[in-house]
Design an enzyme around this catalytic site. Structure first.
Site, PDB file in Angstrom:
ATOM      1  N   CYS A   2       0.877  -1.170   0.000  1.00 34.98           N
ATOM      2  CA  CYS A   2       0.000   0.000   0.000  1.00 34.98           C
ATOM      3  C   CYS A   2       0.914   1.219   0.000  1.00 34.98           C
ATOM      4  O   CYS A   2       2.125   1.090   0.128  1.00 34.98           O
ATOM      5  CB  CYS A   2      -0.842   0.046   1.266  1.00 34.98           C
ATOM      6  SG  CYS A   2      -1.838  -1.429   1.510  1.00 34.98           S
ATOM      7  N   ARG A  28       1.138   1.937  -5.984  1.00 33.11           N
ATOM      8  CA  ARG A  28       1.339   0.931  -4.929  1.00 33.11           C
ATOM      9  C   ARG A  28       0.022   0.272  -4.509  1.00 33.11           C
ATOM     10  O   ARG A  28       0.025  -0.652  -3.703  1.00 33.11           O
ATOM     11  CB  ARG A  28       1.979   1.584  -3.693  1.00 33.11           C
ATOM     12  CG  ARG A  28       3.349   2.180  -3.942  1.00 33.11           C
ATOM     13  CD  ARG A  28       3.899   2.777  -2.666  1.00 33.11           C
ATOM     14  NE  ARG A  28       4.094   1.774  -1.635  1.00 33.11           N
ATOM     15  CZ  ARG A  28       5.195   1.067  -1.470  1.00 33.11           C
ATOM     16  NH1 ARG A  28       6.219   1.247  -2.272  1.00 33.11           N
ATOM     17  NH2 ARG A  28       5.283   0.191  -0.494  1.00 33.11           N
ATOM     18  N   TRP A  75      -3.794  -1.503  -1.183  1.00 32.50           N
ATOM     19  CA  TRP A  75      -3.793  -2.737  -1.994  1.00 32.50           C
ATOM     20  C   TRP A  75      -4.205  -3.834  -1.031  1.00 32.50           C
ATOM     21  O   TRP A  75      -3.449  -4.186  -0.125  1.00 32.50           O
ATOM     22  CB  TRP A  75      -2.392  -2.983  -2.558  1.00 32.50           C
ATOM     23  CG  TRP A  75      -2.295  -4.218  -3.402  1.00 32.50           C
ATOM     24  CD1 TRP A  75      -1.797  -5.434  -3.034  1.00 32.50           C
ATOM     25  CD2 TRP A  75      -2.674  -4.347  -4.775  1.00 32.50           C
ATOM     26  NE1 TRP A  75      -1.854  -6.299  -4.090  1.00 32.50           N
ATOM     27  CE2 TRP A  75      -2.393  -5.662  -5.173  1.00 32.50           C
ATOM     28  CE3 TRP A  75      -3.231  -3.475  -5.714  1.00 32.50           C
ATOM     29  CZ2 TRP A  75      -2.639  -6.135  -6.464  1.00 32.50           C
ATOM     30  CZ3 TRP A  75      -3.477  -3.955  -6.992  1.00 32.50           C
ATOM     31  CH2 TRP A  75      -3.179  -5.255  -7.352  1.00 32.50           C
ATOM     32  N   ASN A 101       1.169   0.109   6.149  1.00 29.72           N
ATOM     33  CA  ASN A 101       1.509  -0.713   4.982  1.00 29.72           C
ATOM     34  C   ASN A 101       2.284  -1.902   5.508  1.00 29.72           C
ATOM     35  O   ASN A 101       3.276  -1.733   6.210  1.00 29.72           O
ATOM     36  CB  ASN A 101       2.370   0.110   4.010  1.00 29.72           C
ATOM     37  CG  ASN A 101       3.020  -0.770   2.960  1.00 29.72           C
ATOM     38  OD1 ASN A 101       2.426  -1.753   2.515  1.00 29.72           O
ATOM     39  ND2 ASN A 101       4.228  -0.424   2.556  1.00 29.72           N
ATOM     40  N   GLY A 102       1.831  -3.122   5.176  1.00 28.81           N
ATOM     41  CA  GLY A 102       2.531  -4.313   5.645  1.00 28.81           C
ATOM     42  C   GLY A 102       1.526  -5.362   6.077  1.00 28.81           C
ATOM     43  O   GLY A 102       0.338  -5.278   5.759  1.00 28.81           O
ATOM     44  N   GLU A 481       8.418 -20.886 -18.767  1.00 28.41           N
ATOM     45  CA  GLU A 481       8.272 -19.508 -18.299  1.00 28.41           C
ATOM     46  C   GLU A 481       9.403 -18.626 -18.851  1.00 28.41           C
ATOM     47  O   GLU A 481       9.169 -17.487 -19.250  1.00 28.41           O
ATOM     48  CB  GLU A 481       8.231 -19.475 -16.762  1.00 28.41           C
ATOM     49  CG  GLU A 481       8.166 -18.090 -16.139  1.00 28.41           C
ATOM     50  CD  GLU A 481       6.997 -17.215 -16.610  1.00 28.41           C
ATOM     51  OE1 GLU A 481       6.082 -17.726 -17.272  1.00 28.41           O
ATOM     52  OE2 GLU A 481       7.032 -16.005 -16.330  1.00 28.41           O
ATOM     53  N   LYS A 485       8.848 -15.296 -21.222  1.00 22.60           N
ATOM     54  CA  LYS A 485       9.388 -13.962 -20.907  1.00 22.60           C
ATOM     55  C   LYS A 485      10.152 -13.416 -22.106  1.00 22.60           C
ATOM     56  O   LYS A 485       9.996 -12.268 -22.478  1.00 22.60           O
ATOM     57  CB  LYS A 485      10.345 -14.021 -19.698  1.00 22.60           C
ATOM     58  CG  LYS A 485       9.720 -14.165 -18.344  1.00 22.60           C
ATOM     59  CD  LYS A 485       8.964 -12.958 -17.832  1.00 22.60           C
ATOM     60  CE  LYS A 485       7.538 -12.958 -18.238  1.00 22.60           C
ATOM     61  NZ  LYS A 485       6.607 -13.853 -17.643  1.00 22.60           N
ATOM     62  N   GLU A 488       7.782 -12.485 -25.050  1.00 20.70           N
ATOM     63  CA  GLU A 488       6.900 -11.327 -24.911  1.00 20.70           C
ATOM     64  C   GLU A 488       7.632  -9.997 -24.817  1.00 20.70           C
ATOM     65  O   GLU A 488       7.108  -8.994 -25.261  1.00 20.70           O
ATOM     66  CB  GLU A 488       5.868 -11.500 -23.788  1.00 20.70           C
ATOM     67  CG  GLU A 488       6.371 -11.409 -22.390  1.00 20.70           C
ATOM     68  CD  GLU A 488       5.259 -11.561 -21.348  1.00 20.70           C
ATOM     69  OE1 GLU A 488       4.155 -11.054 -21.545  1.00 20.70           O
ATOM     70  OE2 GLU A 488       5.539 -12.190 -20.303  1.00 20.70           O
ATOM     71  N   HIS A 504      12.260 -35.921 -30.448  1.00 22.92           N
ATOM     72  CA  HIS A 504      11.103 -36.446 -31.178  1.00 22.92           C
ATOM     73  C   HIS A 504      10.608 -35.445 -32.214  1.00 22.92           C
ATOM     74  O   HIS A 504       9.429 -35.432 -32.560  1.00 22.92           O
ATOM     75  CB  HIS A 504       9.981 -36.798 -30.193  1.00 22.92           C
ATOM     76  CG  HIS A 504      10.383 -37.866 -29.222  1.00 22.92           C
ATOM     77  ND1 HIS A 504      10.492 -39.191 -29.587  1.00 22.92           N
ATOM     78  CD2 HIS A 504      10.759 -37.800 -27.923  1.00 22.92           C
ATOM     79  CE1 HIS A 504      10.895 -39.899 -28.534  1.00 22.92           C
ATOM     80  NE2 HIS A 504      11.073 -39.072 -27.514  1.00 22.92           N
ATOM     81  N   LYS A 604      -1.911  -5.990 -19.591  1.00 22.55           N
ATOM     82  CA  LYS A 604      -1.606  -6.606 -18.296  1.00 22.55           C
ATOM     83  C   LYS A 604      -2.690  -7.595 -17.910  1.00 22.55           C
ATOM     84  O   LYS A 604      -2.421  -8.654 -17.373  1.00 22.55           O
ATOM     85  CB  LYS A 604      -1.461  -5.508 -17.231  1.00 22.55           C
ATOM     86  CG  LYS A 604      -1.061  -6.017 -15.857  1.00 22.55           C
ATOM     87  CD  LYS A 604       0.346  -6.608 -15.875  1.00 22.55           C
ATOM     88  CE  LYS A 604       0.741  -7.276 -14.578  1.00 22.55           C
ATOM     89  NZ  LYS A 604       1.861  -8.231 -14.784  1.00 22.55           N
TER      90      LYS A 604
HETATM   91  O1  M6R Z   1      -3.661 -12.174 -14.485  1.00 28.19           O
HETATM   92  P1  M6R Z   1      -3.342 -13.567 -14.921  1.00 28.19           P
HETATM   93  O2  M6R Z   1      -2.302 -14.240 -14.096  1.00 28.19           O
HETATM   94  O3  M6R Z   1      -4.584 -14.413 -15.018  1.00 28.19           O
HETATM   95  O4  M6R Z   1      -2.779 -13.400 -16.391  1.00 28.19           O
HETATM   96  C1  M6R Z   1      -2.461 -14.500 -17.179  1.00 28.19           C
HETATM   97  C2  M6R Z   1      -1.633 -14.115 -18.371  1.00 28.19           C
HETATM   98  O5  M6R Z   1      -2.327 -13.213 -19.190  1.00 28.19           O
HETATM   99  C3  M6R Z   1      -0.300 -13.504 -17.966  1.00 28.19           C
HETATM  100  O6  M6R Z   1       0.424 -14.361 -17.155  1.00 28.19           O
HETATM  101  C4  M6R Z   1       0.544 -13.169 -19.207  1.00 28.19           C
HETATM  102  O7  M6R Z   1       0.918 -14.333 -19.860  1.00 28.19           O
HETATM  103  C5  M6R Z   1       1.748 -12.332 -18.775  1.00 28.19           C
HETATM  104  N1  M6R Z   1       1.919 -11.230 -19.644  1.00 28.19           N
HETATM  105  C6  M6R Z   1       3.014 -13.119 -18.736  1.00 28.19           C
HETATM  106  O8  M6R Z   1       4.112 -12.356 -18.445  1.00 28.19           O
END
Ligand code: M6R
Length: 609
Positions: A2, A28, A75, A101-102, A481, A485, A488, A504, A604
């Site tokens: 927060c 925040r 938050w 905050n905490g 993962e 990263k 994207e 394969h 996002k």
């Molecule tokens: O908010 P969510 O965790 O449900 O979002 C899922 C994906 O849209 C999200 O993880 C997306 O793949 C990210 N941009 C990955 O970095």
């Protein structure tokens, strides 16, 4: 996470200034906002649910009287994002008011104790115990000055806090304190400010002074006084001038949110251990009794589910099905039923595919459990039990700190399940518990030691047209993962497979100098992974290994490597092993001058299907 801010001004009214400072802290948290001021021995308080602009439109945050005040932008962690849970919180008399905050870990015990003493609580927050506990200390020690009452009270709190409190009977002071949540003072010509972060007061002053853990601060018309809470020793510290722009300050001096959030992981992981035991127990009880369990999510959250499926089966001997949320309805929409349990994982709690999958399962009477970073989101509202992942707002589109927080909570659940099901010896569980608690420090070491190397490797391989990511066992999830990263934020085409699958089909893509990133945790997959590395090397691939520091066998085979500390239990390995991959993706993005915080075509929170 927060934001808190407050000020002791010489002449002006505090409220408008607190309002504008909270706007600068809105990154925040933005679930609710509140301000309390003090004037002529009376506390004036306004608060409301929603973003600052919405709340201000409804209740005008600027018209509170007085030159002293405290404010908060929230938050949610404990208690939904509702008006009643908004800060500031007060004691029974309304004379003591606190922003925080905490996370107060022992709030439940304190709350019961205070309720037995006759205190009435109005919120579901952990914070509200603080003003009531101060009130109680004051009752027992009425002659102590307010700062000493607060100091006594703080000794009873466990957990993390940056707090500020005002008391109507001693109207000429603000008392603040810090333990593991940020607190910084700003020293201006027209007054003194306290805040969670420098950007809050940057337009007002550039003279800042950081408060350390275990310190209490008293703000008065004479200035500030800092004391050690335990020893009562006075601490002399002078402000320093910061030369940040507002934009830099919001990012804490980092050039991008993505790298700031990568660096925040030691702290966010620590926060995951402050989860309410009760919810972990409840969720593991549901999982233990389930007949079939689907782990449902998208993107990075799906990769956390993939890793969790290894944790649950290897530790707790509990088979689970990780499923892409976007595929769930097609694949299981007809078969999911009253005996099914869905554990949905989502940072935002609003991802349309995840919500749709959960809604379908709910209509067919399945039990819905969830893990999310956003309390109050749609997902929390439709879940039977949910756990907050405590990572604070993640601003970069690329998920980093929320991934490791999800993994930490899932690992804690797997450990609880293992205990419940009696499948793993107590000594093994103790070792894993201890290793889990060391992860924040381990991640801290990786972030600090591997950044420069990740940058060099990114530069060396930036011209590659294609990259491979391979891992075996639980590291398959880490490899997936790492690849997401890189895709994207750096837009480099890359493929990912479980290492054993590479022969394969995918191996046909290997040609001279093609970089292959291997995630090589040291467990019983080690020998096979070495064979897979040899297969790639034989075809001319360049090997980039993510490896433990003492794994000389892998280091000798690799062309380049990024390392993590030794003796990481395989089951916990995705948390440390993903960090070098996050760093690599970030630096690759910079090689091409891409802004890693706002990758093209992405949002996002993906709220369309
Ligand atoms: O908010 P969510 O965790 O449900 O979002 C899922 C994906 O849209 C999200 O993880 C997306 O793949 C990210 N941009 C990955 O970095």
């Amino acid at each position: 996470m927060c934001g808190i801010f407050g000020c002791f001004l010489k002449n002006e009214n505090a409220a408008p200034l607190i309002h504008s400072a909270l706007k600068r802290l809105e990154y925040r948290g933005y679930d609710s906002v509140g301000i309390a001021t003090i004037s002529n021995g009376t506390i004036f308080l306004k608060k409301g649910q929603g973003k600052i602009d919405e709340v201000h439109k409804n209740i005008n945050l600027n018209d509170l009287p007085g030159n002293i005040g405290i404010g908060h932008t929230r938050w949610a962690t404990h208690g939904a994002p509702l008006q009643v849970n908004s800060h500031p919180h007060s004691d029974c008399t309304g004379k003591i008011t606190v922003v925080h905050n905490g996370i107060i870990e022992n709030f439940n015990d304190l709350k019961i104790e205070l309720q037995n003493l006759g205190h009435t609580f109005t919120s579901k927050t952990d914070t509200e115990v603080i003003p009531h506990l101060i009130e109680e200390t004051l009752k027992n020690k009425p002659d102590l000055p307010f700062e000493e009452v607060v100091q006594e009270t703080l000794k009873r709190l466990e957990g993390s806090y940056a707090i500020a409190t005002i008391f109507s009977q001693e109207p000429n002071k603000i008392v603040c304190a810090r333990n593991e949540s940020p607190l910084v003072l700003g020293i201006g010509d027209n007054g003194i400010y306290f805040a969670s972060d420098i950007p809050a007061f940057l337009p007002l002053t550039t003279r800042a002074l950081h408060i350390d853990n275990g310190e209490l601060v008293i703000l008065t018309a004479d200035g500030y006084k800092i004391k050690n809470i335990q020893t009562n020793q006075t601490i002399e510290r002078l402000p320093e001038t910061v030369d940040w722009t507002s934009d830099m300050a919001v990012k804490d001096g980092y050039p991008h949110f993505m790298i700031k959030e990568i660096h925040e992981q030691p702290e966010t992981l620590r926060n995951t251990f402050r989860l309410q035991e009760h919810y972990l127990d409840l969720m593991s009880t549901f999982l233990d009794r389930a007949t079939e369990i689907f782990l449902v999510a998208c993107g990075t959250s799906y990769h956390a589910c993939l890793a969790a499926s290894y944790m649950f089966s290897k530790l707790a001997f509990l088979p689970t099905y990780p499923v892409y949320a976007s595929e769930f309805i097609e694949q299981y929409g007809k078969s999911v039923n009253i005996d099914s349990t869905i554990l949905a994982v989502s940072q935002s709690g609003e991802t349309a595919d995840t919500i749709a999958a959960v809604a379908t399962a709910q209509q067919r009477a399945a039990t819905i459990l969830s893990l999310t970073n956003t309390i109050g989101s749609t997902l929390t509202r439709i879940s039977r039990v949910y756990i907050g992942t405590q990572a604070g707002p993640e601003i970069s589109v690329a998920a980093t700190k929320t991934f490791t927080s999800q993994l930490s909570v899932l690992a804690q659940l797997a450990l609880r399940l293992a205990k419940k099901r009696g499948k793993v010896s107590q000594s093994e569980i103790d070792i894993l518990d201890a290793q889990l608690e060391k992860l924040p420090d381990i991640v801290d070491t990786i972030v600090k030691t591997q950044q420069e190397k990740a940058k060099q490797i990114a530069h060396k391989y930036a011209n590659s047209k294609l990259l491979f990511f391979l891992g075996k066992g639980i590291s398959t999830a880490t490899a997936f993962e790492g690849r997401l990263k890189l895709l994207e934020v750096a837009y480099i085409p890359s493929v990912v497979f479980p290492a054993g699958e590479s022969k394969h089909g995918p191996i046909s893509l290997i040609e001279q100098d093609l970089p292959v990133i291997f995630v090589c945790q040291k467990d019983d997959t080690h020998k096979t992974v070495i064979s897979n590395i040899m297969e790639m090397k034989a075809r001319g691939a360049k090997i980039i290994a993510i490896t433990e520091e003492d794994d000389h066998e892998i280091k000798n085979l690799a062309d380049d490597y990024l390392e993590v500390p030794k003796n990481i239990p395989s089951i916990l390995s995705p948390i440390p092993f993903v960090i070098p991959l996050q760093l690599l993706a970030y630096h690759m993005a910079l090689e091409f001058n891409h802004n890693p915080d706002t990758p093209r075509n992405l949002a996002k929170s993906v709220t369309v299907r």
